[in-house]
Write a protein that holds these residues in place. Structure first.
Motif, PDB file in Angstrom:
ATOM      1  N   GLY A  81      12.993  10.271  21.276  1.00  0.00           N
ATOM      2  CA  GLY A  81      12.716  12.061  21.778  1.00  0.00           C
ATOM      3  C   GLY A  81      12.811  12.327  20.766  1.00  0.00           C
ATOM      4  N   THR A  82      12.786  12.095  19.298  1.00  0.00           N
ATOM      5  CA  THR A  82      12.775  12.965  18.124  1.00  0.00           C
ATOM      6  C   THR A  82      11.357  12.693  18.076  1.00  0.00           C
ATOM      7  N   LYS A  83      10.551  13.937  16.849  1.00  0.00           N
ATOM      8  CA  LYS A  83      10.035  14.122  16.768  1.00  0.00           C
ATOM      9  C   LYS A  83       9.065  13.865  15.626  1.00  0.00           C
ATOM     10  N   TYR A  84       8.410  13.868  14.895  1.00  0.00           N
ATOM     11  CA  TYR A  84       8.213  13.442  13.654  1.00  0.00           C
ATOM     12  C   TYR A  84       6.672  14.057  12.887  1.00  0.00           C
ATOM     13  N   ASP A  85       7.006  14.551  12.504  1.00  0.00           N
ATOM     14  CA  ASP A  85       5.164  15.011  11.657  1.00  0.00           C
ATOM     15  C   ASP A  85       5.548  14.905  10.242  1.00  0.00           C
ATOM     16  N   TYR A  86       4.621  13.439   9.954  1.00  0.00           N
ATOM     17  CA  TYR A  86       3.895  13.433   8.479  1.00  0.00           C
ATOM     18  C   TYR A  86       2.080  13.447   7.778  1.00  0.00           C
ATOM     19  N   SER A  87       1.962  14.379   8.908  1.00  0.00           N
ATOM     20  CA  SER A  87       0.740  14.433   8.734  1.00  0.00           C
ATOM     21  C   SER A  87       0.274  15.318   7.479  1.00  0.00           C
ATOM     22  N   HIS A  88       1.433  15.860   6.472  1.00  0.00           N
ATOM     23  CA  HIS A  88       1.271  16.136   5.345  1.00  0.00           C
ATOM     24  C   HIS A  88       0.778  15.142   4.030  1.00  0.00           C
ATOM     25  N   MET A  89       1.263  13.893   4.841  1.00  0.00           N
ATOM     26  CA  MET A  89       0.863  12.806   3.762  1.00  0.00           C
ATOM     27  C   MET A  89      -0.301  12.349   4.222  1.00  0.00           C
ATOM     28  N   PRO A  90      -1.274  12.678   2.528  1.00  0.00           N
ATOM     29  CA  PRO A  90      -2.696  11.530   2.795  1.00  0.00           C
ATOM     30  C   PRO A  90      -3.125  10.366   3.380  1.00  0.00           C
ATOM     31  N   ARG A  91      -3.862  10.356   3.868  1.00  0.00           N
ATOM     32  CA  ARG A  91      -4.294   8.378   4.130  1.00  0.00           C
ATOM     33  C   ARG A  91      -5.250   9.009   3.278  1.00  0.00           C
ATOM     34  N   ILE A  92      -5.457   7.650   2.557  1.00  0.00           N
ATOM     35  CA  ILE A  92      -6.804   7.745   1.324  1.00  0.00           C
ATOM     36  C   ILE A  92      -6.762   6.488   1.848  1.00  0.00           C
ATOM     37  N   ARG A  93      -8.371   6.169   0.964  1.00  0.00           N
ATOM     38  CA  ARG A  93      -8.880   4.766   0.403  1.00  0.00           C
ATOM     39  C   ARG A  93      -8.869   4.536  -1.118  1.00  0.00           C
ATOM     40  N   GLN A  94      -9.387   3.159  -1.151  1.00  0.00           N
ATOM     41  CA  GLN A  94      -8.839   2.880  -1.841  1.00  0.00           C
ATOM     42  C   GLN A  94     -10.008   2.141  -2.874  1.00  0.00           C
ATOM     43  N   PHE A  95     -10.562   1.946  -3.393  1.00  0.00           N
ATOM     44  CA  PHE A  95     -11.693   1.044  -4.382  1.00  0.00           C
ATOM     45  C   PHE A  95     -11.808   0.292  -5.742  1.00  0.00           C
ATOM     46  N   TYR A  96     -11.571  -0.551  -5.698  1.00  0.00           N
ATOM     47  CA  TYR A  96     -11.345  -1.423  -7.026  1.00  0.00           C
ATOM     48  C   TYR A  96     -12.772  -1.644  -7.297  1.00  0.00           C
ATOM     49  N   LEU A  97     -12.315  -2.145  -9.166  1.00  0.00           N
ATOM     50  CA  LEU A  97     -13.095  -2.463  -9.550  1.00  0.00           C
ATOM     51  C   LEU A  97     -12.970  -3.373 -10.592  1.00  0.00           C
ATOM     52  N   SER A  98     -12.685  -5.133 -11.334  1.00  0.00           N
ATOM     53  CA  SER A  98     -12.009  -5.483 -11.515  1.00  0.00           C
ATOM     54  C   SER A  98     -12.476  -7.024 -12.049  1.00  0.00           C
ATOM     55  N   PRO A  99     -11.851  -7.611 -13.104  1.00  0.00           N
ATOM     56  CA  PRO A  99     -12.315  -8.925 -13.799  1.00  0.00           C
ATOM     57  C   PRO A  99     -11.295  -9.787 -12.727  1.00  0.00           C
ATOM     58  N   ASP A 100     -12.696 -11.774 -12.677  1.00  0.00           N
ATOM     59  CA  ASP A 100     -11.601 -11.926 -12.130  1.00  0.00           C
ATOM     60  C   ASP A 100     -11.696 -13.094 -12.248  1.00  0.00           C
ATOM     61  N   ILE A 101     -11.509 -14.366 -11.547  1.00  0.00           N
ATOM     62  CA  ILE A 101     -11.743 -15.946 -11.621  1.00  0.00           C
ATOM     63  C   ILE A 101     -11.448 -16.557 -10.923  1.00  0.00           C
ATOM     64  N   ASP A 102     -12.706 -17.356 -11.247  1.00  0.00           N
ATOM     65  CA  ASP A 102     -12.621 -18.355  -9.625  1.00  0.00           C
ATOM     66  C   ASP A 102     -12.698 -19.860 -10.680  1.00  0.00           C
ATOM     67  N   PHE A 103     -11.187 -19.915  -9.683  1.00  0.00           N
ATOM     68  CA  PHE A 103     -10.059 -21.064 -10.333  1.00  0.00           C
ATOM     69  C   PHE A 103     -11.925 -22.463  -9.709  1.00  0.00           C
ATOM     70  N   THR A 104     -11.663 -22.683  -9.138  1.00  0.00           N
ATOM     71  CA  THR A 104     -13.182 -23.817  -8.756  1.00  0.00           C
ATOM     72  C   THR A 104     -13.482 -23.916 -10.240  1.00  0.00           C
ATOM     73  N   LYS A 105     -14.182 -23.387 -10.882  1.00  0.00           N
ATOM     74  CA  LYS A 105     -14.883 -23.590 -11.990  1.00  0.00           C
ATOM     75  C   LYS A 105     -14.559 -23.366 -13.561  1.00  0.00           C
ATOM     76  N   ILE A 106     -13.399 -24.372 -13.182  1.00  0.00           N
ATOM     77  CA  ILE A 106     -12.208 -24.498 -13.884  1.00  0.00           C
ATOM     78  C   ILE A 106     -12.473 -25.782 -14.322  1.00  0.00           C
ATOM     79  N   PRO A 107     -12.699 -26.805 -15.067  1.00  0.00           N
ATOM     80  CA  PRO A 107     -13.071 -28.467 -14.760  1.00  0.00           C
ATOM     81  C   PRO A 107     -11.924 -28.814 -15.394  1.00  0.00           C
TER      82      PRO A 107
END
Length: 311
Positions: free
Chosen positions: A247-273
């Motif tokens: 029955g103990t209540k916890y309030d962590y609403s001060h902790m922000p709930r954020i979205r994250q967007f990324y940009l990065s190079p990658d490898i298509d392993f299936t294109k490696i002969p």
């Protein structure tokens, strides 16, 4: 996450079933009916066995109810929906690879494989509908459709996956003892559990093969650019407040709930002969994961930073 577990088990069928039953790995030019029956039976057995195992492992501890709907579109910053898109896409992709071995006409392979992910996840959604803990979610179904459609449309248009979905996860641990205890309850304690169940740890990527869209550019055939989506600061589905069994209540609403967007190079392993079948199989499996690389991150709070290596 139960959908990701389904993908891993499905890979075993894709790459092991033919080797166990026949002595050749040749892809036929015409339909081989014994292979069609074999693959149909093996797929049905996998689906049926997987659903029975899932029902025992995932739903057994929760009470059943009459079929009902549940709107969870606003939960977990839509990270669970990304998981549905990814799962439907990957099951369709590996299923199509499996059906190449049958010799069925190309379009039949694409439709049978592509719809497989949607069909399997739809059955899971129906099971959710009969569980008191969850419910049938139209937003989940829409995500399932999106994942299958992404796979099928590319196969029909280009006969290849120029735009691929990928996954990465970096499990998080909390120094705050209250958060640590709640996370252990919510996401599990082990590394595999945290990897698959903690939405804060996950990133889903859209990885685009540059050479496929610019074949005269001189770019390496294996080079991709990836856009990722993740979220952080989420202890519960919609907010960071809860009440424990005492029955103990916890309030962590001060902790922000954020979205994250990324940009990065990658490898298509299936294109490696390579001429080695073992490496081709390995590359297909590795291609479901985002390759660690320098990454630019932008959060919903407007924070911009560069990671030397991000996974």
């Amino acid at each position: 996450m139960k959908k990701l577990l389904t993908i891993l088990s499905f890979q075993l069928l894709v790459y092991c079933a033919p080797a166990q039953k026949l002595t050749t790995f040749d892809i036929p030019d015409t339909t081989v009916k014994p292979r069609v029956w074999l693959l149909g039976g093996a797929t049905a057995a996998l689906y049926g066995g997987g659903l029975l195992a899932l029902n025992s492992a995932w739903y057994k501890g929760y009470p059943k109810s009459g079929f009902h709907f549940f709107n969870d579109a606003g939960e977990w910053k839509q990270m669970d929906k990304m998981g549905h898109v990814f799962s439907a896409y990957m099951i369709g992709k590996y299923s199509r690879e499996l059906w190449r071995w049958s010799g069925l006409p190309r379009k039949q392979q694409i439709w049978i494989g592509g719809v497989s992910g949607f069909a399997y996840l739809s059955v899971i959604e129906i099971l959710d509908g009969f569980s008191e803990q969850w419910g049938f979610s139209w937003s989940d179904m829409s995500a399932n459709v999106a994942g299958s459609a992404l796979f099928i449309s590319q196969e029909l248009a280009w006969n290849e996956q120029r735009i691929q979905l990928k996954f990465s996860s970096y499990p998080q641990y909390y120094s705050d003892p209250v958060l640590a205890d709640k996370a252990n309850q919510q996401f599990g304690k082990s590394f595999p559990e945290r990897t698959l169940k903690d939405y804060n740890a996950q990133t889903y990527w859209i990885s685009v093969n540059l050479h496929s869209f610019a074949q005269n550019s001189g770019l390496p055939k294996w080079l991709n650019m990836a856009v990722g989506y993740g979220a952080n600061g989420m202890i519960r589905a919609t907010d960071n407040t809860w009440t424990d069994d005492a029955g103990t209540k916890y309030d962590y609403s001060h902790m922000p709930r954020i979205r994250q967007f990324y940009l990065s190079p990658d490898i298509d392993f299936t294109k490696i002969p390579t001429r080695k079948k073992g490496f081709r199989v390995l590359f297909q499996v590795l291609n479901m994961l985002k390759f660690p690389a320098p990454t630019l991150e932008l959060t919903s709070e407007g924070r911009l930073r560069l990671h030397a290596i991000h996974f």
